[in-house]
Design an enzyme around this catalytic site. Sequence first.
Site, PDB file in Angstrom:
ATOM      1  N   HIS A 100       0.746  -1.260   0.058  1.00 16.41           N
ATOM      2  CA  HIS A 100      -0.108   0.002  -0.179  1.00 16.41           C
ATOM      3  C   HIS A 100       0.744   1.176   0.075  1.00 16.41           C
ATOM      4  O   HIS A 100       0.631   2.041  -1.022  1.00 16.41           O
ATOM      5  CB  HIS A 100      -0.896  -0.053   1.159  1.00 16.41           C
ATOM      6  CG  HIS A 100      -1.837   1.290   1.300  1.00 16.41           C
ATOM      7  ND1 HIS A 100      -2.765   1.467   0.470  1.00 16.41           N
ATOM      8  CD2 HIS A 100      -1.904   2.232   2.189  1.00 16.41           C
ATOM      9  CE1 HIS A 100      -3.067   2.594   0.367  1.00 16.41           C
ATOM     10  NE2 HIS A 100      -3.034   3.152   1.626  1.00 16.41           N
ATOM     11  N   ASP A 135      -6.995   8.231  -5.874  1.00 16.73           N
ATOM     12  CA  ASP A 135      -6.581   9.398  -4.648  1.00 16.73           C
ATOM     13  C   ASP A 135      -4.908   9.742  -4.951  1.00 16.73           C
ATOM     14  O   ASP A 135      -4.251   9.191  -5.522  1.00 16.73           O
ATOM     15  CB  ASP A 135      -6.798   8.641  -3.336  1.00 16.73           C
ATOM     16  CG  ASP A 135      -5.974   7.257  -3.277  1.00 16.73           C
ATOM     17  OD1 ASP A 135      -4.889   6.987  -3.712  1.00 16.73           O
ATOM     18  OD2 ASP A 135      -6.585   6.248  -2.372  1.00 16.73           O
ATOM     19  N   LYS A 159      -9.568  12.074  -2.637  1.00 18.07           N
ATOM     20  CA  LYS A 159     -10.538  11.219  -2.029  1.00 18.07           C
ATOM     21  C   LYS A 159     -10.410  11.621  -0.526  1.00 18.07           C
ATOM     22  O   LYS A 159      -9.465  11.451   0.018  1.00 18.07           O
ATOM     23  CB  LYS A 159     -10.210   9.764  -2.365  1.00 18.07           C
ATOM     24  CG  LYS A 159     -11.135   8.763  -1.479  1.00 18.07           C
ATOM     25  CD  LYS A 159     -10.766   7.386  -1.824  1.00 18.07           C
ATOM     26  CE  LYS A 159      -9.558   6.827  -0.987  1.00 18.07           C
ATOM     27  NZ  LYS A 159      -9.355   5.454  -1.207  1.00 18.07           N
ATOM     28  N   ARG A 190     -11.469   9.837   3.019  1.00 17.82           N
ATOM     29  CA  ARG A 190     -12.338   8.549   3.696  1.00 17.82           C
ATOM     30  C   ARG A 190     -13.111   8.923   4.781  1.00 17.82           C
ATOM     31  O   ARG A 190     -12.566   9.539   5.769  1.00 17.82           O
ATOM     32  CB  ARG A 190     -11.035   7.794   3.900  1.00 17.82           C
ATOM     33  CG  ARG A 190     -11.696   6.221   4.480  1.00 17.82           C
ATOM     34  CD  ARG A 190     -10.789   5.304   4.730  1.00 17.82           C
ATOM     35  NE  ARG A 190     -10.457   4.574   3.196  1.00 17.82           N
ATOM     36  CZ  ARG A 190     -11.155   3.512   2.655  1.00 17.82           C
ATOM     37  NH1 ARG A 190     -12.301   3.348   3.353  1.00 17.82           N
ATOM     38  NH2 ARG A 190     -10.865   2.964   1.519  1.00 17.82           N
ATOM     39  N   ASP A 206      -5.621   0.949  -9.140  1.00 19.72           N
ATOM     40  CA  ASP A 206      -5.394   1.060  -7.466  1.00 19.72           C
ATOM     41  C   ASP A 206      -4.430  -0.130  -7.193  1.00 19.72           C
ATOM     42  O   ASP A 206      -4.192  -0.999  -7.664  1.00 19.72           O
ATOM     43  CB  ASP A 206      -6.769   0.921  -6.868  1.00 19.72           C
ATOM     44  CG  ASP A 206      -6.746   1.812  -5.542  1.00 19.72           C
ATOM     45  OD1 ASP A 206      -5.692   2.110  -5.152  1.00 19.72           O
ATOM     46  OD2 ASP A 206      -8.033   2.106  -5.302  1.00 19.72           O
TER      47      ASP A 206
HETATM   48  C1  R5P Z   1      -6.621   3.321  -0.108  1.00 19.16           C
HETATM   49  O1  R5P Z   1      -6.017   3.957   0.157  1.00 19.16           O
HETATM   50  C2  R5P Z   1      -6.468   2.059  -0.892  1.00 19.16           C
HETATM   51  O2  R5P Z   1      -5.480   2.389  -1.938  1.00 19.16           O
HETATM   52  C3  R5P Z   1      -7.697   1.446  -1.904  1.00 19.16           C
HETATM   53  O3  R5P Z   1      -8.043   2.496  -2.566  1.00 19.16           O
HETATM   54  C4  R5P Z   1      -8.676   1.214  -0.927  1.00 19.16           C
HETATM   55  O4  R5P Z   1      -8.034   0.466   0.233  1.00 19.16           O
HETATM   56  C5  R5P Z   1      -9.656   0.115  -1.408  1.00 19.16           C
HETATM   57  O5  R5P Z   1     -10.616  -0.171  -0.584  1.00 19.16           O
HETATM   58  P1  R5P Z   1     -12.281  -0.082  -0.883  1.00 19.16           P
HETATM   59  O6  R5P Z   1     -12.430  -1.196  -1.992  1.00 19.16           O
HETATM   60  O7  R5P Z   1     -12.834  -0.907   0.345  1.00 19.16           O
HETATM   61  O8  R5P Z   1     -12.517   1.302  -1.032  1.00 19.16           O
END
Ligand code: R5P
Length: 308
Positions: A131, A170, A193, A195, A219
């Site tokens: 990540h 993001d 983005k 959260r 992503d």
């Molecule tokens: C967040 O910063 C990650 O890079 C992903 O965008 C995120 O964790 C994806 O999770 P979800 O599918 O639950 O939005």
Amino acid sequence: MTDDAILFGGTANPALAEAVARELGISLAPCTVERFPDGELSVRLGRSVRRREVFVLQATAPPVNDHLMELLSFADACRRSAAARVIAVVPYFGYARADKREGRREPVTASLVAALMETAGISHVLTVDIHSAQMEGFFRIPMDTLSAVGLLCGALRGRLPEGTTVVSPDAGRVKTASEFAERLGLPLAVLNKHRESGTRTRVTHIVGDVRGRACLIVDDMISTGGTIVESAEALRGAGASGPIVVAATHGLLMGDACRRMAVHGVEEIVLTDSVPVRGAEGPRVRTVTLAPLLAEGIRRAAGEPGTS
Ligand code: R5P
């Protein structure tokens, strides 16, 4: 691969472990993983590892805690059995998102996981598209992060609609999205983005022009699909009109993620097999295997002459 090296496959992704062993031209070493009715698990190595380099392939995929505990148990078993080195091959690294405190009175669980791995006897970690790069700072042992971007671009090249823009969902994914854009020769747009909870995000800004364009959202992972759904909605709101394709390294696809993405116009998802990809109703899902990439990483970590 040196003659000395041994590869165990955990239960998180047996198909990938087999495929990596095939790439390396070896057999997986025998082992038993048993789960007891009370939730405890027991790992037994089926061969000697004394003075050998041991690779344990285990994604810490859902159920994350079980698979993490299994990896730690493998490492402990190897250490107590006098292995020379224990190299954890972790195609998907659970808890990597918990790399900072969002507020007060919270843990940094990614750092805790790193400490647990070291305590269990892991001497080197090999992972894929983690990540965030700062994760490396939580370890005092070597950590190598392989990139699946080349594999994913190979699967996308020549198959994207005319007039596609690569979209980072993001700020954290801008570097990766730029690499996709560069490799595929496409323009880039970036979403900002926010959260709001574990399952809800909100797009506040779009940088770049997506009007009338098809979009490739990239992503590191798809969990609930919330990020992709919010991104698709924001892109449509900004005038994107062509198909929406998604590429991600880790397709956890929890719950009804696939159906939700389909409802919001995602036509196709390209993933790797870092975690087993569940078939589900929704967009067309294509997977590319990480086996050759991981096999090469293992060869290098094992120090095969001519490959480092
Ligand atoms: C967040 O910063 C990650 O890079 C992903 O965008 C995120 O964790 C994806 O999770 P979800 O599918 O639950 O939005």
